[in-house]
Design a protein around this motif. Structure first.
Motif, PDB file in Angstrom:
ATOM      1  N   VAL A 124     -66.369  39.160 -21.900  1.00 23.23           N
ATOM      2  CA  VAL A 124     -67.700  39.453 -21.557  1.00 23.23           C
ATOM      3  C   VAL A 124     -68.102  40.629 -21.466  1.00 23.23           C
ATOM      4  N   ASP A 125     -69.503  40.779 -21.708  1.00 24.15           N
ATOM      5  CA  ASP A 125     -69.965  41.966 -21.951  1.00 24.15           C
ATOM      6  C   ASP A 125     -70.729  42.548 -20.546  1.00 24.15           C
ATOM      7  N   ALA A 126     -71.472  43.568 -20.570  1.00 24.10           N
ATOM      8  CA  ALA A 126     -71.757  44.301 -19.371  1.00 24.10           C
ATOM      9  C   ALA A 126     -72.452  43.179 -18.550  1.00 24.10           C
ATOM     10  N   ALA A 127     -73.159  42.328 -19.088  1.00 25.06           N
ATOM     11  CA  ALA A 127     -74.060  41.408 -18.387  1.00 25.06           C
ATOM     12  C   ALA A 127     -73.459  40.090 -17.970  1.00 25.06           C
ATOM     13  N   GLY A 128     -72.244  40.204 -18.478  1.00 30.10           N
ATOM     14  CA  GLY A 128     -71.182  39.020 -17.941  1.00 30.10           C
ATOM     15  C   GLY A 128     -71.324  37.715 -19.179  1.00 30.10           C
ATOM     16  N   ASP A 129     -71.914  37.840 -20.197  1.00 25.21           N
ATOM     17  CA  ASP A 129     -72.237  36.917 -21.273  1.00 25.21           C
ATOM     18  C   ASP A 129     -70.991  37.155 -22.144  1.00 25.21           C
ATOM     19  N   PRO A 130     -70.430  35.841 -22.762  1.00 24.61           N
ATOM     20  CA  PRO A 130     -69.197  36.181 -23.318  1.00 24.61           C
ATOM     21  C   PRO A 130     -69.340  36.085 -24.712  1.00 24.61           C
ATOM     22  N   LYS A 131     -68.526  37.149 -25.447  1.00 27.53           N
ATOM     23  CA  LYS A 131     -68.427  37.285 -26.795  1.00 27.53           C
ATOM     24  C   LYS A 131     -67.706  36.162 -27.599  1.00 27.53           C
ATOM     25  N   GLY A 132     -67.036  35.652 -26.985  1.00 28.08           N
ATOM     26  CA  GLY A 132     -66.075  34.519 -27.181  1.00 28.08           C
ATOM     27  C   GLY A 132     -65.110  34.171 -26.296  1.00 28.08           C
ATOM     28  N   TYR A 133     -64.073  33.027 -26.239  1.00 24.54           N
ATOM     29  CA  TYR A 133     -63.237  32.914 -25.374  1.00 24.54           C
ATOM     30  C   TYR A 133     -61.750  33.036 -25.991  1.00 24.54           C
ATOM     31  N   ASP A 134     -61.147  34.084 -25.771  1.00 25.84           N
ATOM     32  CA  ASP A 134     -59.637  34.599 -26.338  1.00 25.84           C
ATOM     33  C   ASP A 134     -58.653  34.390 -25.291  1.00 25.84           C
ATOM     34  N   PRO A 135     -57.504  33.334 -25.524  1.00 29.97           N
ATOM     35  CA  PRO A 135     -56.646  32.798 -24.487  1.00 29.97           C
ATOM     36  C   PRO A 135     -55.607  33.791 -24.451  1.00 29.97           C
ATOM     37  N   THR A 136     -55.642  34.944 -25.103  1.00 29.17           N
ATOM     38  CA  THR A 136     -54.279  35.976 -25.187  1.00 29.17           C
ATOM     39  C   THR A 136     -54.105  36.385 -23.767  1.00 29.17           C
ATOM     40  N   GLY A 137     -52.717  36.047 -23.435  1.00 30.91           N
ATOM     41  CA  GLY A 137     -52.275  36.631 -21.882  1.00 30.91           C
ATOM     42  C   GLY A 137     -52.734  35.542 -20.738  1.00 30.91           C
ATOM     43  N   PHE A 138     -53.481  34.435 -21.191  1.00 27.30           N
ATOM     44  CA  PHE A 138     -53.909  33.398 -20.243  1.00 27.30           C
ATOM     45  C   PHE A 138     -54.666  34.049 -18.756  1.00 27.30           C
ATOM     46  N   PRO A 139     -55.660  35.028 -19.048  1.00 34.69           N
ATOM     47  CA  PRO A 139     -56.079  35.817 -18.054  1.00 34.69           C
ATOM     48  C   PRO A 139     -56.707  35.217 -16.722  1.00 34.69           C
ATOM     49  N   ALA A 140     -57.439  33.846 -17.268  1.00 30.70           N
ATOM     50  CA  ALA A 140     -58.017  33.206 -16.040  1.00 30.70           C
ATOM     51  C   ALA A 140     -56.972  32.696 -15.177  1.00 30.70           C
ATOM     52  N   ALA A 141     -56.115  31.816 -15.939  1.00 24.17           N
ATOM     53  CA  ALA A 141     -55.147  31.102 -15.265  1.00 24.17           C
ATOM     54  C   ALA A 141     -54.156  31.905 -14.410  1.00 24.17           C
ATOM     55  N   ALA A 142     -53.914  33.014 -14.943  1.00 23.11           N
ATOM     56  CA  ALA A 142     -52.887  33.954 -14.259  1.00 23.11           C
ATOM     57  C   ALA A 142     -53.851  34.566 -12.913  1.00 23.11           C
ATOM     58  N   GLY A 143     -55.000  34.848 -13.209  1.00 19.59           N
ATOM     59  CA  GLY A 143     -55.884  35.339 -12.209  1.00 19.59           C
ATOM     60  C   GLY A 143     -56.083  34.295 -10.936  1.00 19.59           C
ATOM     61  N   ILE A 144     -56.363  33.115 -11.457  1.00 19.38           N
ATOM     62  CA  ILE A 144     -56.494  32.177 -10.322  1.00 19.38           C
ATOM     63  C   ILE A 144     -55.328  31.816  -9.582  1.00 19.38           C
ATOM     64  N   ALA A 145     -54.122  31.930 -10.079  1.00 22.18           N
ATOM     65  CA  ALA A 145     -53.005  31.942  -9.571  1.00 22.18           C
ATOM     66  C   ALA A 145     -52.546  32.970  -8.551  1.00 22.18           C
ATOM     67  N   SER A 146     -53.045  34.130  -8.762  1.00 18.20           N
ATOM     68  CA  SER A 146     -53.022  35.133  -7.765  1.00 18.20           C
ATOM     69  C   SER A 146     -54.134  35.292  -6.795  1.00 18.20           C
ATOM     70  N   ILE A 147     -55.135  34.889  -7.400  1.00 16.63           N
ATOM     71  CA  ILE A 147     -56.332  34.974  -6.069  1.00 16.63           C
ATOM     72  C   ILE A 147     -55.751  33.628  -5.031  1.00 16.63           C
ATOM     73  N   LEU A 148     -55.433  32.523  -5.481  1.00 14.60           N
ATOM     74  CA  LEU A 148     -55.110  31.330  -4.564  1.00 14.60           C
ATOM     75  C   LEU A 148     -53.779  31.981  -3.799  1.00 14.60           C
ATOM     76  N   THR A 149     -52.958  32.511  -4.382  1.00 12.37           N
ATOM     77  CA  THR A 149     -51.478  32.837  -3.747  1.00 12.37           C
ATOM     78  C   THR A 149     -51.910  33.984  -2.624  1.00 12.37           C
ATOM     79  N   HIS A 150     -52.564  34.798  -2.684  1.00 13.21           N
ATOM     80  CA  HIS A 150     -52.703  35.856  -1.781  1.00 13.21           C
ATOM     81  C   HIS A 150     -54.107  35.435  -0.756  1.00 13.21           C
ATOM     82  N   SER A 151     -54.989  34.350  -1.251  1.00  7.20           N
ATOM     83  CA  SER A 151     -55.798  33.751  -0.328  1.00  7.20           C
ATOM     84  C   SER A 151     -55.148  33.006   0.796  1.00  7.20           C
ATOM     85  N   ILE A 152     -54.100  32.195   0.239  1.00  8.47           N
ATOM     86  CA  ILE A 152     -53.276  31.380   1.204  1.00  8.47           C
ATOM     87  C   ILE A 152     -52.344  32.243   2.371  1.00  8.47           C
TER      88      ILE A 152
END
Length: 348
Positions: A124-152
């Protein structure tokens, strides 16, 4: 990882929570979680089921709603109410079966009013708009796992009366009250939050393709967690546990509100065929987004994604299930309906 408690309450679920087990209560509260030391914090509201002994219970599913841009100063009490993550957590819990946990996540960064999900969608750019969607490293899935684990961990400390410094003892109380089947994951993106949904769809497509290329067994939801885990705790667990994607009146000021790459959708269908589980895509919308004469691409993208899904669904034996739902059809477009869909939407 920094965890900061903002507030917490243990309240009964809303009265419209369907088949909520008799006597079951919920922990409802708000915490702040950062993905890196010194990094910006996600504001997370949660409504989690409790067992009869007031321990966190293993849910049937975790429903996670990502919110959008901030809208302030409207003077409209409906918009103000539906802009509050804590309120939305209770609304979401009330729409689901009683044995489902509800999570509402605000972006960790804002550029003025604009939500910027850079930690989950690096493109995403400075305004949060996507320039595309790149799955490299699976950042969303990894981030969600971390967020939920620490929230619990933070919430369990609150329930047991410990401070966050005591979390290293790992003696967090949980109970399974309904089933040993691990929880599935329901992903919802509202407005700008749809970029996280698109990122996760792209990551699932890539992950499933890599699993085949590398001859890795792709688990279904029943295999995706250790028994009695409350939330998915790894990239693989997040992606393999997703059972539903909901686009809730998503829209951007540029292209990219919906996935329109046929190869991504095709690989999603291949993934469904290789597993034993179903996968739902529900596109919820209002005239505010789907009939905007100044952003005609939103409806075109929606129509194209829906058609791609329907085409692929024909070979998935009824297990890839796409649908669209229009709300407030025939009413003049306005900002209020864009928020009212959060209360009106039918998830089932």
């Amino acid at each position: 990882m920094g965890n900061k408690v903002f507030s917490s309450r243990r309240l009964p679920s809303p009265s419209n929570s369907g088949d909520l087990a008799a006597g079951m209560d919920r922990w409802t509260g708000v915490i702040h979680v950062a993905l890196s030391r010194g990094g910006p914090s996600f504001r997370i509201a949660a409504s989690l089921i409790l067992s009869a002994t007031n321990k966190l219970a293993v849910p049937r599913a975790n429903a996670i709603l990502f919110t959008g841009d901030r809208v302030r100063g409207t003077g409209d009490p409906t918009i103000e109410r539906l802009s509050d993550a804590a309120y939305l957590a209770r609304v979401l819990a009330g729409k689901l079966s009683g044995d489902t946990n509800a999570w509402v996540i605000d972006a960790a960064r804002f550029a003025g009013p604009f939500a910027v999900y850079r930690e989950l969608v690096p493109s995403v750019d400075a305004a949060g708009d996507p320039k595309g969607y790149d799955p490299t490293g699976f950042p969303a899935a990894a981030g969600i796992a971390s967020i939920l684990t620490h929230s619990i961990a933070e919430i369990q400390n609150k329930i047991s009366g410990r401070s966050s410094e005591d979390s290293s003892d790992n003696q967090h109380p949980t109970e399974s009250w309904s089933s040993s089947r691990p929880p599935t994951t329901i992903i919802l993106g509202f407005s700008k939050g749809g970029v996280v949904v698109n990122q996760l769809v792209t990551e699932l497509s890539s992950w499933a393709s890599e699993s085949v290329t590398n001859s890795i067994d792709v688990p279904g939801p029943s295999q995706s967690h250790l028994n009695n885990d409350l939330v998915p705790t790894s990239t693989t667990n997040v992606l393999s546990s997703i059972s539903e994607y909901h686009y809730v009146d998503v829209g951007l000021n540029c292209a990219g509100a919906y996935i329109t790459d046929g190869e991504i959708i095709k690989e999603i269908a291949n993934h469904v065929l290789r597993t034993t589980s179903n996968l739902r895509f529900v596109l919820h919308g209002t005239p505010r987004q789907w009939s905007d004469p100044n952003r005609l691409w939103i409806r075109k993208e929606k129509d194209l994604m829906l058609q791609l899904l329907r085409d692929e669904a024909q070979r998935c034996e009824g297990r890839l299930v796409p649908s669209e739902k229009i709300y407030f059809d025939g009413r003049p477009r306005n900002l209020r309906m864009h928020f009212e869909i959060l209360e009106a939407m039918n998830i089932h």
